[in-house]
Design a protein around this motif. Structure first.
Motif, PDB file in Angstrom:
ATOM      1  N   LEU A  24       0.834  -1.184   0.000  1.00  0.00           N
ATOM      2  CA  LEU A  24       0.000   0.000   0.000  1.00  0.00           C
ATOM      3  C   LEU A  24       0.879   1.248   0.000  1.00  0.00           C
ATOM      4  CD1 LEU A  24      -2.901   1.132   0.209  1.00  0.00           C
ATOM      5  CD2 LEU A  24      -2.598   1.143   2.695  1.00  0.00           C
ATOM      6  N   SER A  25       0.636   2.127  -0.943  1.00  0.00           N
ATOM      7  CA  SER A  25       1.462   3.324  -1.105  1.00  0.00           C
ATOM      8  C   SER A  25       0.843   4.517  -0.389  1.00  0.00           C
ATOM      9  CB  SER A  25       1.626   3.638  -2.597  1.00  0.00           C
ATOM     10  OG  SER A  25       0.349   3.828  -3.201  1.00  0.00           O
ATOM     11  N   ARG A  26       1.595   5.596  -0.320  1.00  0.00           N
ATOM     12  CA  ARG A  26       1.086   6.823   0.291  1.00  0.00           C
ATOM     13  C   ARG A  26       0.253   7.645  -0.685  1.00  0.00           C
ATOM     14  NH1 ARG A  26       2.817   7.819   5.198  1.00  0.00           N
ATOM     15  NH2 ARG A  26       4.602   6.645   6.010  1.00  0.00           N
ATOM     16  N   ALA A  27       0.445   7.424  -1.975  1.00  0.00           N
ATOM     17  CA  ALA A  27      -0.289   8.185  -2.988  1.00  0.00           C
ATOM     18  C   ALA A  27      -0.643   7.255  -4.139  1.00  0.00           C
ATOM     19  CB  ALA A  27       0.559   9.353  -3.497  1.00  0.00           C
ATOM     20  N   ALA A  28      -1.704   7.590  -4.841  1.00  0.00           N
ATOM     21  CA  ALA A  28      -2.113   6.791  -5.996  1.00  0.00           C
ATOM     22  C   ALA A  28      -2.991   7.633  -6.909  1.00  0.00           C
ATOM     23  CB  ALA A  28      -2.875   5.535  -5.559  1.00  0.00           C
ATOM     24  N   VAL A  29      -2.990   7.271  -8.183  1.00  0.00           N
ATOM     25  CA  VAL A  29      -3.923   7.824  -9.159  1.00  0.00           C
ATOM     26  C   VAL A  29      -4.610   6.658  -9.843  1.00  0.00           C
ATOM     27  CG1 VAL A  29      -4.166   9.063 -11.344  1.00  0.00           C
ATOM     28  CG2 VAL A  29      -2.697   9.989  -9.550  1.00  0.00           C
ATOM     29  N   PHE A  30      -5.922   6.744  -9.951  1.00  0.00           N
ATOM     30  CA  PHE A  30      -6.722   5.738 -10.638  1.00  0.00           C
ATOM     31  C   PHE A  30      -7.287   6.402 -11.887  1.00  0.00           C
ATOM     32  CE2 PHE A  30      -6.929   5.166  -6.062  1.00  0.00           C
ATOM     33  CZ  PHE A  30      -6.449   3.871  -5.908  1.00  0.00           C
ATOM     34  N   ASP A  63      13.914   9.433  -7.838  1.00  0.00           N
ATOM     35  CA  ASP A  63      13.972   8.991  -6.442  1.00  0.00           C
ATOM     36  C   ASP A  63      13.469   7.550  -6.400  1.00  0.00           C
ATOM     37  OD1 ASP A  63      13.862   8.523  -3.758  1.00  0.00           O
ATOM     38  OD2 ASP A  63      12.435  10.122  -3.280  1.00  0.00           O
ATOM     39  N   LEU A  64      14.392   6.609  -6.376  1.00  0.00           N
ATOM     40  CA  LEU A  64      14.007   5.203  -6.383  1.00  0.00           C
ATOM     41  C   LEU A  64      13.239   4.815  -5.129  1.00  0.00           C
ATOM     42  CD1 LEU A  64      17.228   3.563  -7.883  1.00  0.00           C
ATOM     43  CD2 LEU A  64      15.123   4.252  -9.060  1.00  0.00           C
ATOM     44  N   ASN A  65      13.421   5.584  -4.056  1.00  0.00           N
ATOM     45  CA  ASN A  65      12.679   5.306  -2.832  1.00  0.00           C
ATOM     46  C   ASN A  65      11.204   5.691  -2.931  1.00  0.00           C
ATOM     47  OD1 ASN A  65      14.867   4.229  -1.377  1.00  0.00           O
ATOM     48  ND2 ASN A  65      15.601   6.285  -0.862  1.00  0.00           N
ATOM     49  N   ALA A  66      10.840   6.355  -4.004  1.00  0.00           N
ATOM     50  CA  ALA A  66       9.424   6.685  -4.222  1.00  0.00           C
ATOM     51  C   ALA A  66       8.643   5.464  -4.687  1.00  0.00           C
ATOM     52  CB  ALA A  66       9.285   7.810  -5.240  1.00  0.00           C
ATOM     53  N   HIS A  67       9.331   4.445  -5.191  1.00  0.00           N
ATOM     54  CA  HIS A  67       8.715   3.170  -5.581  1.00  0.00           C
ATOM     55  C   HIS A  67       7.537   3.377  -6.536  1.00  0.00           C
ATOM     56  CE1 HIS A  67      11.239   1.090  -2.739  1.00  0.00           C
ATOM     57  NE2 HIS A  67      10.784   1.836  -1.746  1.00  0.00           N
ATOM     58  N   LEU A  68       7.779   4.149  -7.574  1.00  0.00           N
ATOM     59  CA  LEU A  68       6.742   4.388  -8.584  1.00  0.00           C
ATOM     60  C   LEU A  68       6.421   3.103  -9.332  1.00  0.00           C
ATOM     61  CD1 LEU A  68       5.002   6.423 -10.275  1.00  0.00           C
ATOM     62  CD2 LEU A  68       7.003   6.633 -11.786  1.00  0.00           C
ATOM     63  N   SER A  69       5.132   2.844  -9.563  1.00  0.00           N
ATOM     64  CA  SER A  69       4.709   1.693 -10.361  1.00  0.00           C
ATOM     65  C   SER A  69       3.402   2.041 -11.055  1.00  0.00           C
ATOM     66  CB  SER A  69       4.530   0.433  -9.496  1.00  0.00           C
ATOM     67  OG  SER A  69       3.451   0.600  -8.592  1.00  0.00           O
ATOM     68  N   ARG A 116       0.952   4.170  -8.599  1.00  0.00           N
ATOM     69  CA  ARG A 116       1.230   4.203  -7.168  1.00  0.00           C
ATOM     70  C   ARG A 116       2.641   4.712  -6.904  1.00  0.00           C
ATOM     71  NH1 ARG A 116      -0.664  -1.839  -5.508  1.00  0.00           N
ATOM     72  NH2 ARG A 116       0.215  -2.284  -7.551  1.00  0.00           N
ATOM     73  N   ALA A 117       2.807   5.414  -5.801  1.00  0.00           N
ATOM     74  CA  ALA A 117       4.131   5.873  -5.386  1.00  0.00           C
ATOM     75  C   ALA A 117       4.063   6.319  -3.937  1.00  0.00           C
ATOM     76  CB  ALA A 117       4.628   7.014  -6.264  1.00  0.00           C
ATOM     77  N   GLU A 118       5.237   6.466  -3.335  1.00  0.00           N
ATOM     78  CA  GLU A 118       5.330   6.998  -1.980  1.00  0.00           C
ATOM     79  C   GLU A 118       5.275   8.519  -1.970  1.00  0.00           C
ATOM     80  OE1 GLU A 118       5.453   5.112   1.047  1.00  0.00           O
ATOM     81  OE2 GLU A 118       4.618   3.865  -0.556  1.00  0.00           O
ATOM     82  N   ARG A 119       5.327   9.134  -3.156  1.00  0.00           N
ATOM     83  CA  ARG A 119       5.254  10.587  -3.271  1.00  0.00           C
ATOM     84  C   ARG A 119       4.193  10.958  -4.300  1.00  0.00           C
ATOM     85  NH1 ARG A 119      11.321  12.759  -4.206  1.00  0.00           N
ATOM     86  NH2 ARG A 119      10.045  14.513  -4.960  1.00  0.00           N
ATOM     87  N   GLY A 120       3.323  11.892  -3.917  1.00  0.00           N
ATOM     88  CA  GLY A 120       2.254  12.302  -4.809  1.00  0.00           C
ATOM     89  C   GLY A 120       2.749  12.978  -6.067  1.00  0.00           C
ATOM     90  N   ASP A 121       3.891  13.683  -5.994  1.00  0.00           N
ATOM     91  CA  ASP A 121       4.395  14.367  -7.181  1.00  0.00           C
ATOM     92  C   ASP A 121       4.823  13.366  -8.255  1.00  0.00           C
ATOM     93  OD1 ASP A 121       6.473  13.576  -5.484  1.00  0.00           O
ATOM     94  OD2 ASP A 121       7.770  15.266  -5.994  1.00  0.00           O
ATOM     95  N   PHE A 122       5.259  12.176  -7.854  1.00  0.00           N
ATOM     96  CA  PHE A 122       5.637  11.166  -8.840  1.00  0.00           C
ATOM     97  C   PHE A 122       4.407  10.643  -9.577  1.00  0.00           C
ATOM     98  CE2 PHE A 122       9.672  11.599  -7.120  1.00  0.00           C
ATOM     99  CZ  PHE A 122      10.593  10.818  -7.786  1.00  0.00           C
ATOM    100  N   CYS A 123       3.307  10.437  -8.843  1.00  0.00           N
ATOM    101  CA  CYS A 123       2.063  10.030  -9.503  1.00  0.00           C
ATOM    102  C   CYS A 123       1.601  11.103 -10.479  1.00  0.00           C
ATOM    103  CB  CYS A 123       0.968   9.769  -8.459  1.00  0.00           C
ATOM    104  SG  CYS A 123       1.264   8.352  -7.394  1.00  0.00           S
TER     105      CYS A 123
END
Length: 322
Positions: A24-30, A63-69, A116-123
């Motif tokens: 479960l990430s901190r941010a997501a876009v559907f 930022d690889l720690n953002a775990h964007l997918s 999904r990502a740990e940062r909303g700006d990446f989403c």
């Protein structure tokens, strides 16, 4: 896992699921879109989704720690336009569920992008570049930005996703296996956007809220099932087959909202190895068990969208470019 062989390019790539099991990430876009009915639009959609891993790398390297997918789901009606490969055995359009009081509506959707990502700006940046690439080939049907709310709670105040499977149980619940070898490694996914009547919900005493959900609000302790009368939400969404075997799904729900617009909701997204499990859940919620005794959460939460997709393997997506 060994490579498969066959007539299609995707069959010569290792069977690797998409990021269905990402935490479960901190941010997501559907993002749900439909693809224009032209050869040019179809070609654009194929090009973009077959190279989606490259776009994830382009945005995610900052930022690889953002775990964007990004998981991509394909709708039943779009499947035959996208590929000559026979569709997954259970894939069909979302079937509306009509209860005596509430309805699970069906809404359009050719492609789902679950970002999904740990940062909303990446989403945000990923979606921006994605839509630039798709251009006028698509029409956005629904776009929801979700966020982590405190300790993974929904806007009703309860922890969401407690019953999710973990470890090896996750794959058994969410990933298609030998029962459909042509699509092993994929997953069915159903999405619904629920809007909450928070003012009415918050006037309900906490013990009554807990009776609706089936868990305590603060401690998140599961309450015993009632022997008679109205069943709780957690009971109605627990599915067992004719042999008494319980079947889980993998939820990645997110709250969303715009307080200035009076909009508060939960975006339901459920991944499953077996589409019928989610469909049975919705039947029990909206029609009731017994019939006429619907899930009381629906008296406060209205489903305004409903679409079914199949999330194929990475190899399948990459093979579309061929």
């Amino acid at each position: 896992m060994a490579n498969s062989t066959g007539d299609h390019p995707w069959q010569r790539v290792p069977i690797e699921p998409q990021s269905v099991d990402a935490p479960l990430s901190r941010a997501a876009v559907f993002l749900v879109v439909t693809v224009a009915d032209t050869p040019e639009a179809l070609a654009t959609a194929r090009d973009v989704i077959s190279s989606i891993s490259d776009l994830v790398k382009t945005v995610g390297f900052r930022d690889l720690n953002a775990h964007l997918s990004c998981n991509i789901g394909v709708g039943a009606q779009f499947w035959s336009r996208l590929t000559e490969v026979a569709p997954p055995v259970e894939l069909h359009p979302f079937a509306e569920v009509h209860g005596a009081v509430h309805t699970a509506v069906a809404t359009p959707g050719d492609l789902l992008f679950h970002i999904r990502a740990e940062r909303g700006d990446f989403c945000f940046e990923f979606e921006r570049q994605l839509l630039d690439l798709l251009g006028d080939a698509i029409t956005v049907q629904d776009e929801v930005t979700g966020f982590r709310y405190f300790d993974a709670r929904d806007l009703l105040g309860f922890v969401d996703g407690t019953a999710n499977p973990t470890g090896g149980d996750m794959a058994d619940a969410a990933i298609v296996g030998a029962e459909d070898p042509a699509h092993a490694g994929g997953s069915y996914v159903v999405v619904q956007k629920y809007l909450h009547d928070l003012s009415t919900w918050n006037r309900l005493p906490v013990p009554s809220q807990e009776g609706v959900i089936g868990r305590t609000k603060v401690e998140n302790i599961e309450l015993d099932d009632v022997e008679h009368g109205q069943k709780a939400h957690k009971t109605l969404t627990t599915i067992t087959d004719d042999q008494g075997v319980e079947h889980d799904i993998l939820r990645d729900n997110m709250p969303f909202g715009r307080p200035g617009q009076g909009e508060f909701g939960t975006y339901f997204i459920g991944y499953s190895r077996r589409l019928w499990v989610i469909e049975k859940m919705l039947e029990r919620m909206f029609v009731g068990d017994p019939v006429g005794s619907h899930d009381r959460i629906l008296d406060f939460s209205t489903a305004v969208t409903g679409t079914t997709f199949f999330v194929p393997t990475r190899g399948f997506l990459e093979g579309l470019s061929g």
